[in-house]
Write a protein that holds these residues in place. Structure first.
Motif, PDB file in Angstrom:
ATOM      1  N   VAL A  64       4.052  -3.437   5.419  1.00 49.75           N
ATOM      2  CA  VAL A  64       2.614  -3.268   5.681  1.00 49.75           C
ATOM      3  C   VAL A  64       2.194  -1.804   5.698  1.00 49.75           C
ATOM      4  O   VAL A  64       3.013  -0.900   5.769  1.00 49.75           O
ATOM      5  CB  VAL A  64       2.201  -3.900   7.029  1.00 49.75           C
ATOM      6  N   ARG A  65       0.886  -1.618   5.616  1.00 54.24           N
ATOM      7  CA  ARG A  65       0.271  -0.299   5.797  1.00 54.24           C
ATOM      8  C   ARG A  65      -1.042  -0.518   6.524  1.00 54.24           C
ATOM      9  O   ARG A  65      -1.469  -1.652   6.736  1.00 54.24           O
ATOM     10  CB  ARG A  65       0.050   0.375   4.435  1.00 54.24           C
ATOM     11  N   ASP A  66      -1.712   0.570   6.905  1.00 50.86           N
ATOM     12  CA  ASP A  66      -3.041   0.476   7.522  1.00 50.86           C
ATOM     13  C   ASP A  66      -3.069  -0.486   8.701  1.00 50.86           C
ATOM     14  O   ASP A  66      -3.820  -1.463   8.716  1.00 50.86           O
ATOM     15  CB  ASP A  66      -4.091   0.020   6.502  1.00 50.86           C
ATOM     16  N   VAL A  67      -2.239  -0.202   9.684  1.00 51.07           N
ATOM     17  CA  VAL A  67      -2.269  -1.002  10.911  1.00 51.07           C
ATOM     18  C   VAL A  67      -3.535  -0.662  11.692  1.00 51.07           C
ATOM     19  O   VAL A  67      -3.838   0.515  11.884  1.00 51.07           O
ATOM     20  CB  VAL A  67      -1.035  -0.688  11.788  1.00 51.07           C
ATOM     21  N   ARG A  68      -4.304  -1.672  12.103  1.00 49.26           N
ATOM     22  CA  ARG A  68      -5.469  -1.383  12.939  1.00 49.26           C
ATOM     23  C   ARG A  68      -5.410  -2.167  14.248  1.00 49.26           C
ATOM     24  O   ARG A  68      -5.045  -3.328  14.284  1.00 49.26           O
ATOM     25  CB  ARG A  68      -6.775  -1.645  12.196  1.00 49.26           C
TER      26      ARG A  68
END
Lengths: 310, 310
Positions: free
Chosen positions: B217-221
């Motif tokens: 994954v990327r861009d954890v919010r």
């Protein structure tokens, strides 16, 4: 998404082989590997190379009396740290430690943080909190076992990570920064406090700002996080809107607090000689938090705040 | 800001008088107060009234052998819980416990969470982990002291709060939900795991999704948080973008995982008989997380995701 640099103590290249931690055969195989490397520490302080990297030796350098923890793999090589008992106050940073922190690359500091937390945790948790018997290193150094075979109660203990909120209150395009008595002269930073049992991150932010500065807030927003290995915190950085700018200081916690403008924060982060305060160091998430707030480019300016949702 | 309901276990009206915890005189005064109230527990299980509220008695109901913890004030009345030792597995929920949870209002559950965590923590931490000697209740029940006067090492211990990430991976407008073997039939939820020493929230999200489901994954919010008193977690709910929808399951952790569409999630949250899975209960933050994701109204739909920053 975020327009601020990654926080300090993040970005470690360490691959944690969690799934093999309970596998003694895997551990022994890694110890026997010719590529196995040992993190060089002086007590809890890392040895740092001139180019800001951690120093690694061979396992032959390890104290033969001490157990090893398998941190994981970096560049495919097994990485260990010696769990020799260290008798230092892990919350205090020596001059050597502070120097190391200014030199270390963030991703190297992150690997160090994991190792340091393990060494310190084992040093201060040699006994079972449930039954008082001596416990032993377990799960490749990532746990301790109160061994039934040694008369213990059979419970496993895991390293502790204490969540801490660190936050800016925001009012009319200024943010609240405070200082503690024991800090270097002129240093101001974001307020912070431990998350307690039975509260959320947002509730801890509101409680701490109210307790320490008398500030009532709403609309807490999360910004970023970092591990902070002094001794073992998870720092959770937030920004909250204050209902008023009246400060009512808890003198036990803070020596002083003030509202800083964007220009003030910009000057402090730049280290300008005319800055109204000395900013926290770049490896602290308070630095990231102030940078992130500047990067929001006035999202909270008065003209915006008069909208109905404000 | 957020268009989802507050998570379960939040909103307690408890005013924690942290500043007075070390003040024995204040504590004694609250004990002597005619308005002092004692939380009614059966072991670790709360007594719940028909209208979903906690039940409070007078201090006369307390076990005279047990110490009291001062939780704080509600409606100006001092609120106590008895620290009588409980020998229950705090991670297991009995049928009575689950029934109580479905009945309790969220803000009542929040007060209960604080009390339960203290009772359980004292029950399982009667000894000093550093030196093995018996410790004693301290700071109005919010700490334990390894008393030098009793031959101890002088260290204070504080209740433990373990940060846990709980997260949805998102790919082409679907989210990943998984189930563990021991869960009720049909139940799926967000994946979760403990934040380890030396990692940030975002790094723990990425590591757990990779370990448990093979998802990068990327861009954890960040979305929301809640305390979870089984025994003492801080649940930190996030959404992360997956690079691919290929699942590689860790069968030790999960029995199955699947990608759920918005219609699937909507049906599950509504409890529809034709829903493809049974949603987590409303008091669990996984429920909040799924609701929040639905509320994002397709922010991650394919047309949007083709933008350069996607």
């Amino acid at each position: 998404m975020a327009d601020f640099p990654a926080p300090g103590f993040t970005g470690s290249p360490l691959v944690r082989i969690d799934i093999e931690r309970g596998n003694r055969g895997y551990f022994d195989q890694q110890v026997a590997s010719l590529s196995a490397r040992l993190l060089r520490l002086d007590g809890l302080t890392p040895q740092v190379t001139d180019d800001g990297r951690l120093s690694w030796g061979s396992l032959a350098e390890a104290d033969p009396q001490a157990e090893l923890a398998l941190l994981g793999l970096i560049d495919g090589k097994p990485r260990f740290v010696s769990l020799a008992r260290v008798d230092e106050d892990p919350a205090q940073r020596t001059t050597a430690m502070n120097t190391a922190l200014t030199m270390l690359e963030p991703e190297e500091a992150a690997t160090y943080a994991a190792a340091r937390c393990l060494v310190d945790w084992h040093s201060r948790h040699g006994f079972c909190a449930r039954c008082g018997r001596e416990s032993r290193v377990f799960r490749s150094g990532w746990a301790r076992l109160c061994d039934r075979d040694q008369g213990g109660c059979g419970i496993e203990h895991f390293p502790r990570t204490d969540p801490v909120v660190i936050m800016l209150a925001e009012f009319e395009d200024r943010v609240l920064v405070g200082r503690q008595h024991r800090w270097p002269q002129g240093r101001y930073s974001a307020l912070a406090g431990f998350v307690e049992v039975g509260e959320s991150i947002e509730e801890a932010v509101a409680r701490e700002l109210h307790e320490e500065a008398g500030i009532v807030v709403r609309d807490v927003r999360y910004v970023a996080s970092q591990p902070w290995p002094f001794p073992s915190q998870l720092m959770i950085a937030c920004i909250a809107r204050a209902e008023s700018n009246l400060i009512n200081l808890d003198a036990n916690e803070l020596e002083h607090a003030q509202w800083a403008s964007r220009d003030d924060v910009r000057a402090a982060l730049a280290g300008s000689s005319d800055a109204p305060f000395l900013a926290p160091p770049p490896y602290a998430i308070a630095h990231t938090l102030l940078t992130a707030w500047l990067g929001e480019a006035g999202s909270d300016q008065p003209t915006m705040r008069s909208r109905p949702w404000g």
